[in-house]
Design an enzyme around this catalytic site. Structure first.
Site, PDB file in Angstrom:
ATOM      1  N   ARG A  74     -10.233 -10.703  -3.556  1.00 19.00           N
ATOM      2  CA  ARG A  74     -11.203  -9.969  -4.255  1.00 19.00           C
ATOM      3  C   ARG A  74     -10.837  -8.490  -4.391  1.00 19.00           C
ATOM      4  NH1 ARG A  74     -12.632 -13.490  -1.107  1.00 19.00           N
ATOM      5  NH2 ARG A  74     -14.346 -15.130  -1.103  1.00 19.00           N
ATOM      6  N   THR A  75     -10.422  -7.779  -3.195  1.00 23.04           N
ATOM      7  CA  THR A  75     -10.188  -6.280  -3.438  1.00 23.04           C
ATOM      8  C   THR A  75      -8.871  -6.093  -4.516  1.00 23.04           C
ATOM      9  OG1 THR A  75     -10.772  -5.918  -1.255  1.00 23.04           O
ATOM     10  CG2 THR A  75      -9.491  -4.282  -2.366  1.00 23.04           C
ATOM     11  N   ARG A  78      -3.357  -1.526   0.687  1.00 24.27           N
ATOM     12  CA  ARG A  78      -3.875  -2.128   2.055  1.00 24.27           C
ATOM     13  C   ARG A  78      -2.642  -2.375   2.947  1.00 24.27           C
ATOM     14  NH1 ARG A  78      -7.388  -7.404   1.751  1.00 24.27           N
ATOM     15  NH2 ARG A  78      -9.092  -5.730   1.500  1.00 24.27           N
ATOM     16  N   LYS A 104      13.811  -5.857   2.772  1.00 19.09           N
ATOM     17  CA  LYS A 104      15.013  -5.510   3.110  1.00 19.09           C
ATOM     18  C   LYS A 104      15.147  -4.373   4.207  1.00 19.09           C
ATOM     19  CE  LYS A 104      16.863  -6.834  -1.589  1.00 19.09           C
ATOM     20  NZ  LYS A 104      17.508  -6.208  -2.742  1.00 19.09           N
ATOM     21  N   HIS A 153     -12.618   0.244   5.277  1.00 14.11           N
ATOM     22  CA  HIS A 153     -12.248  -0.251   4.043  1.00 14.11           C
ATOM     23  C   HIS A 153     -13.435   0.219   3.219  1.00 14.11           C
ATOM     24  CE1 HIS A 153     -11.432  -2.990   0.972  1.00 14.11           C
ATOM     25  NE2 HIS A 153     -11.773  -4.179   1.485  1.00 14.11           N
TER      26      HIS A 153
END
Length: 312
Positions: free
Chosen positions: A58-59, A108, A86, A136
């Site tokens: 969703r985000t 995020r 890496k 959030h």
């Protein structure tokens, strides 16, 4: 108009003026989503990067759509296929993309405070799309926007947040945002999933879901975050559903015109019963639409809000 900061990192430090500005701007921009042609030139020439170190549907999608609807160029980096695997550090990744001309980074990350760190080292705007168990902010704002659209106000409403409070960045952003805007916030869940300091944030905590839901205008159900939890915080998901699950019987204690919310994804039959998730009081799908509107508003206010021209 613009926001006071170049970044949106959390609601704990955001002023009510800025929160109000975002909500009001989203109100006017939401109409674009329902147009046959969802495109305005507001952010043409701006480049927005989504950088997600954790899974998201969703985000991430709503941020990308918000950018595209406003004609920004959106780029996303999947860390599983980038130089992160890496051993590249967050600083080096961020600096690399910034010198490519990014105007904004939406991130995020599993570590709390990571977005604040990023904002300090980049000239580009940074939006916190979820940092560990911290905040959030755009979810908190879209929840407030949904409540305001349905109820016409935030001040004076009783909002019950139910579930895994301890691990929830959504809960923290909702608590900081809603209390600043004058709502009464109560929380409920197993004692093992409620932070010991929670009442210091200005909320009342219960270990019986019924006490929190009683008289509530809004019931916001949180996902049981099994991936973040240690074993032994509750006996089983079946036992959790029996004692703490939000169902028709418990919701009968709320006000007649209550709103039911969930940030998604849902564990149906665990923290929320399917019949109430799909019921007449549910705003869950509406929250998803409003998420796009809120994120459009934030992009506009950070990257394109210098003029008073309306998007048309």
């Amino acid at each position: 108009m613009r926001l006071a900061s170049k970044d949106v990192l959390g609601l704990q430090d955001m002023s009510t003026t800025d929160m109000q500005l975002i909500l009001d701007t989203a109100e006017s921009l939401k109409e674009i989503i329902s147009r046959p042609i969802k495109k305005v030139p507001t952010l043409r020439g701006k480049t927005v990067l989504t950088l997600f170190y954790e899974p998201s549907t969703r985000t991430r999608t709503s941020f990308e759509l918000a950018g595209k609807y406003m004609s920004a160029d959106t780029v996303n980096i999947a860390t599983t296929t980038s130089s992160v695997v890496k051993g590249e550090t967050l600083r080096d990744t961020a600096k690399t993309v910034e010198v490519m001309g990014m105007d904004m980074v939406i991130m995020r990350h599993p570590i709390s405070g990571s977005c604040h760190y990023l904002a300090k080292i980049l000239d580009a705007s940074v939006i916190n799309a979820g940092d560990g168990m911290h905040e959030h902010p755009t979810q908190g704002l879209l929840d407030m926007f949904t409540i305001r659209q349905r109820k016409g106000r935030l001040k004076g409403l009783r909002v019950a947040i139910v579930g895994d409070i301890y691990h929830s960045r959504v809960a923290r952003s909702n608590i900081w945002g809603l209390t600043k805007m004058g709502a009464e916030v109560v929380v409920a869940g197993p004692s093992t999933l409620i932070p010991p300091y929670i009442e210091e944030l200005g909320v009342k905590a219960y270990t019986r879901v019924e006490e929190a839901i009683e008289g509530a205008d809004v019931v916001n159900v949180l996902r049981l975050q099994l991936e973040r939890q240690q074993k032994g915080l509750f006996p089983s998901t079946r036992e959790y559903a029996r004692i703490f699950g939000v169902n028709q019987e418990r919701l009968a204690l709320a006000k007649v015109d209550y709103l039911l919310m969930h940030p998604g994804p849902m564990n149906r039959g665990v923290e929320i019963a399917s019949d109430v998730a799909d019921g007449e009081h549910s705003t869950i799908t509406e929250q998803v639409t409003n998420g796009v509107a809120i994120r459009m508003a934030i992009l506009y206010l950070l990257l394109g809000g210098a003029t008073d021209e309306t998007a048309d």
